[in-house]
Design a protein around this motif. Structure first.
Motif, PDB file in Angstrom:
ATOM      1  N   THR A 238       0.703  -1.294   0.107  1.00  0.00           N
ATOM      2  CA  THR A 238      -0.117  -0.195  -0.031  1.00  0.00           C
ATOM      3  C   THR A 238       0.748   1.297   0.068  1.00  0.00           C
ATOM      4  N   ASN A 239       2.017   0.922   0.367  1.00  0.00           N
ATOM      5  CA  ASN A 239       3.024   2.402   0.585  1.00  0.00           C
ATOM      6  C   ASN A 239       3.834   2.626  -0.468  1.00  0.00           C
ATOM      7  N   ASP A 240       3.834   1.465  -1.317  1.00  0.00           N
ATOM      8  CA  ASP A 240       4.705   1.520  -2.509  1.00  0.00           C
ATOM      9  C   ASP A 240       4.014   2.184  -3.775  1.00  0.00           C
ATOM     10  N   VAL A 241       4.087   3.525  -3.783  1.00  0.00           N
ATOM     11  CA  VAL A 241       3.472   4.547  -4.494  1.00  0.00           C
ATOM     12  C   VAL A 241       4.249   5.668  -5.031  1.00  0.00           C
ATOM     13  N   ALA A 242       4.527   5.673  -6.355  1.00  0.00           N
ATOM     14  CA  ALA A 242       5.282   7.048  -6.657  1.00  0.00           C
ATOM     15  C   ALA A 242       4.131   8.200  -6.782  1.00  0.00           C
ATOM     16  N   ILE A 243       4.384   9.303  -6.248  1.00  0.00           N
ATOM     17  CA  ILE A 243       3.594  10.326  -6.267  1.00  0.00           C
ATOM     18  C   ILE A 243       4.440  11.595  -7.199  1.00  0.00           C
ATOM     19  N   LEU A 244       3.646  11.779  -8.273  1.00  0.00           N
ATOM     20  CA  LEU A 244       4.654  12.788  -8.900  1.00  0.00           C
ATOM     21  C   LEU A 244       4.009  14.290  -8.966  1.00  0.00           C
ATOM     22  N   PRO A 245       4.934  15.112  -9.451  1.00  0.00           N
ATOM     23  CA  PRO A 245       4.601  16.673  -9.490  1.00  0.00           C
ATOM     24  C   PRO A 245       3.124  16.982  -9.585  1.00  0.00           C
ATOM     25  N   SER A 246       2.795  16.311 -10.979  1.00  0.00           N
ATOM     26  CA  SER A 246       1.182  16.708 -11.408  1.00  0.00           C
ATOM     27  C   SER A 246       0.329  16.365 -10.459  1.00  0.00           C
ATOM     28  N   GLY A 247       0.734  15.452  -9.420  1.00  0.00           N
ATOM     29  CA  GLY A 247      -0.399  14.983  -8.438  1.00  0.00           C
ATOM     30  C   GLY A 247      -0.780  13.460  -9.039  1.00  0.00           C
ATOM     31  N   LYS A 248      -0.270  12.996 -10.135  1.00  0.00           N
ATOM     32  CA  LYS A 248      -0.441  11.648 -10.491  1.00  0.00           C
ATOM     33  C   LYS A 248       0.158  10.624  -9.618  1.00  0.00           C
ATOM     34  N   LYS A 249      -0.404   9.405  -9.511  1.00  0.00           N
ATOM     35  CA  LYS A 249       0.095   8.433  -8.776  1.00  0.00           C
ATOM     36  C   LYS A 249       0.348   7.179  -9.547  1.00  0.00           C
ATOM     37  N   SER A 250       1.505   6.627  -9.247  1.00  0.00           N
ATOM     38  CA  SER A 250       1.758   5.179  -9.957  1.00  0.00           C
ATOM     39  C   SER A 250       2.394   4.266  -9.097  1.00  0.00           C
ATOM     40  N   PRO A 251       1.721   3.088  -9.081  1.00  0.00           N
ATOM     41  CA  PRO A 251       2.057   1.859  -8.109  1.00  0.00           C
ATOM     42  C   PRO A 251       3.332   1.610  -8.376  1.00  0.00           C
ATOM     43  N   GLY A 252       4.271   1.525  -7.384  1.00  0.00           N
ATOM     44  CA  GLY A 252       5.734   1.399  -7.552  1.00  0.00           C
ATOM     45  C   GLY A 252       5.967  -0.078  -8.121  1.00  0.00           C
TER      46      GLY A 252
ATOM     47  N   VAL B  75      21.579  -5.823 -17.248  1.00  0.00           N
ATOM     48  CA  VAL B  75      21.267  -5.582 -15.570  1.00  0.00           C
ATOM     49  C   VAL B  75      20.810  -6.940 -14.983  1.00  0.00           C
ATOM     50  N   LYS B  76      21.384  -7.079 -13.780  1.00  0.00           N
ATOM     51  CA  LYS B  76      21.191  -8.099 -13.030  1.00  0.00           C
ATOM     52  C   LYS B  76      20.059  -7.900 -12.062  1.00  0.00           C
ATOM     53  N   GLU B  77      20.311  -6.847 -11.325  1.00  0.00           N
ATOM     54  CA  GLU B  77      19.281  -6.353 -10.342  1.00  0.00           C
ATOM     55  C   GLU B  77      19.068  -4.879 -10.076  1.00  0.00           C
ATOM     56  N   PHE B  78      18.017  -4.418  -9.546  1.00  0.00           N
ATOM     57  CA  PHE B  78      17.984  -3.011  -9.516  1.00  0.00           C
ATOM     58  C   PHE B  78      17.135  -2.750  -8.431  1.00  0.00           C
ATOM     59  N   VAL B  79      17.090  -1.271  -7.923  1.00  0.00           N
ATOM     60  CA  VAL B  79      16.050  -0.754  -6.953  1.00  0.00           C
ATOM     61  C   VAL B  79      15.777   0.573  -7.293  1.00  0.00           C
ATOM     62  N   ILE B  80      14.705   0.882  -7.021  1.00  0.00           N
ATOM     63  CA  ILE B  80      14.361   2.338  -7.492  1.00  0.00           C
ATOM     64  C   ILE B  80      13.961   3.368  -6.122  1.00  0.00           C
ATOM     65  N   THR B  81      14.500   4.304  -5.950  1.00  0.00           N
ATOM     66  CA  THR B  81      14.033   4.957  -4.707  1.00  0.00           C
ATOM     67  C   THR B  81      13.568   6.433  -5.041  1.00  0.00           C
ATOM     68  N   GLN B  82      12.535   6.760  -4.699  1.00  0.00           N
ATOM     69  CA  GLN B  82      11.854   8.264  -5.041  1.00  0.00           C
ATOM     70  C   GLN B  82      12.606   9.110  -3.920  1.00  0.00           C
ATOM     71  N   THR B  83      13.397   9.855  -4.274  1.00  0.00           N
ATOM     72  CA  THR B  83      13.985  10.873  -3.154  1.00  0.00           C
ATOM     73  C   THR B  83      13.226  12.380  -3.144  1.00  0.00           C
ATOM     74  N   LYS B  84      12.756  12.648  -4.221  1.00  0.00           N
ATOM     75  CA  LYS B  84      11.926  13.956  -4.212  1.00  0.00           C
ATOM     76  C   LYS B  84      10.749  13.878  -5.364  1.00  0.00           C
ATOM     77  N   LEU B  85       9.777  14.739  -5.178  1.00  0.00           N
ATOM     78  CA  LEU B  85       8.696  14.491  -6.125  1.00  0.00           C
ATOM     79  C   LEU B  85       9.093  14.173  -7.620  1.00  0.00           C
ATOM     80  N   ASP B  86      10.200  15.150  -7.958  1.00  0.00           N
ATOM     81  CA  ASP B  86      10.601  14.541  -9.441  1.00  0.00           C
ATOM     82  C   ASP B  86      11.789  13.949  -9.715  1.00  0.00           C
ATOM     83  N   THR B  87      12.390  13.125  -8.495  1.00  0.00           N
ATOM     84  CA  THR B  87      13.530  12.664  -8.686  1.00  0.00           C
ATOM     85  C   THR B  87      13.432  11.262  -8.289  1.00  0.00           C
TER      86      THR B  87
END
Length: 435
Positions: free
Chosen positions: A336-350, A367-379
């Motif tokens: 439930t908490n894995d959601v990307a919130i974008l500057p426009s207000g759009k939400k995208s499931p992580g 690429v073998k493995e990767f992880v994505i971290t949202q650090t700011k609204l646009d980053t």
């Protein structure tokens, strides 16, 4: 020798009593099951209201007239010492105690009374028998975490031996470690694989790179059961291609039980024997079958510690063909908490964001493995391991596709790593937001 059963019995878990109870549950007709379920739900709530101060305080002076008025329990409610959460007559000495991995937040210590824990195990054993597996005799190749200090590791290794399991080190996936892993499969008659999805997928990728097939290396293997992390369709295809055995989805929660296990017909059967599963909207209203919402689970037998309408932290859908006796998990969407919130207000499931990126990375297998971290609204920071560093052209193409999928003017910071850090439990959290 039935070492697994014997170990449980020696630790005070009443297996025979649990087997009798489970036999009663599975023999009920649909009508009788519905009546029994209502009885069990009322019994567990009333038990904790009468015997558990922690739960009584949580309910407060609220007058409960029907099930849907019972407050939803969340992980934040459990942030107090375990002893203060145990029911009357239960202490740390006469219950089963464990803790969650903490992969989605702080670890949570929990308890189950011994009958509840025994019932959980006999039901798990019953479900694993769908695949011809017997915990007393079938050897398991186990891909779970392990403590790294000597004493704790030795104790766990002994427990694994008594449980017919060999535990692989999932903190090292170097080529040298993978060669040793394959060698262990070559000389051991494993019956099945069980463990974290991402670790098992890495084994499949190694086999693919070296043009190997696991069923040829270890012909005794019957089935592979993956759990804890989402199994994406492309990864399932890879596992099926390189293992050439059935790949089965398990969905569970340490503080509860196995919540759902895929049966041989490919149906994700909810555990209605010991649990009651609901799908709720944001206002805690029960959603009809077929609609997406928060997964909330009640442990019907745990008298030591209340787990009543407990929010697991996942989003899912129950199939329209579900019934009280035969609920079916149609889809597991993610945290439930894995959601990307974008500057426009759009939400995208992580997990959707992750799966799009994964397809782009999988084009050439670099690429073998990767992880994505949202650090700011646009980053977004994307850490990855690979045979060679991504080129500027490759990064530009990834950014282009992600801009189409999400929105434009987002920043992506790519960092090549020697290895991806896992949680202490060995789980890999594929997407997280820091905002």
């Amino acid at each position: 020798m039935n070492l697994f059963n014997l170990t449980l019995k020696l630790n005070g878990f009443p297996l025979e009593k649990a087997k009798r109870e489970l036999a009663k549950i599975v023999s009920l007709s649909e009508d009788d099951f519905s009546i029994d379920l209502e009885k069990k739900k009322n019994e567990i709530v009333n038990y904790h209201l009468q015997n558990n101060t922690f739960y009584k305080d949580l309910i407060g002076n609220k007058s409960i007239e029907n099930w849907t008025e019972i407050p939803v329990m969340k992980k934040i409610h459990f942030q107090k010492p375990l002893q203060e959460r145990l029911s009357k007559g239960y202490t740390k000495k006469n219950v089963y105690i464990n803790k969650t991995s903490g992969s989605s937040g702080d670890p949570m210590v929990f308890a189950k009374d011994k009958f509840c824990h025994a019932l959980i195990w006999v039901n798990i054993m019953r479900r694993f028998q769908w695949y011809g597996l017997d915990f007393n005799h079938s050897w398991q190749a186990r891909f779970y975490g392990m403590p790294l200090d000597f004493v704790a590791n030795t104790q766990l290794r002994l427990k694994d031996f008594l449980s017919h399991r060999y535990r692989f080190n999932i903190f090292d996936f170097s080529d040298a470690a993978m060669r040793k892993m394959v060698a262990k499969f070559r000389r051991t008659k494993f019956d099945y694989i069980n463990g974290y999805t991402n670790s098992i997928v890495l084994l499949a990728k190694y086999l693919q790179k070296n043009d190997l097939y696991l069923d040829a290396i270890c012909p005794s293997l019957k089935v592979c059961i993956v759990t804890s992390e989402m199994l994406l369709d492309d990864d399932k295809k890879l596992l099926e291609e390189r293992f050439r055995i059935p790949i089965i989805n398990e969905y569970g929660s340490a503080e509860l039980d196995i919540i759902a296990l895929e049966n041989p017909e490919g149906v994700w059967k909810i555990n209605s024997e010991t649990l009651f599963v609901e799908i709720l909207d944001e206002e805690d209203q029960v959603l009809p079958y077929g609609q997406e919402g928060r997964i909330v689970v009640t442990s019907l037998y745990n008298k030591a510690h209340p787990m009543i309408r407990y929010e697991v932290g996942d989003v899912g859908v129950l199939d329209e063909k579900s019934s009280l006796q035969n609920p079916i998990l149609k889809k597991l969407i993610g945290r439930t908490n894995d959601v990307a919130i974008l500057p426009s207000g759009k939400k995208s499931p992580g997990m959707t964001f992750y799966s799009i990126t994964k397809r782009l990375f999988d084009d050439d297998g670099n690429v073998k493995e990767f992880v994505i971290t949202q650090t700011k609204l646009d980053t977004f920071e994307i850490d990855y391991t690979s045979s060679h560093e991504l080129s500027a052209k490759e990064i530009a193409e990834i950014e282009r596709v992600l801009s189409q999928f999400l929105e434009s003017n987002l920043k992506y910071i790519f960092s090549r790593k020697e290895k991806i850090e896992r949680s202490k439990s060995g789980k890999l959290k594929q997407f997280k937001s820091l905002i």
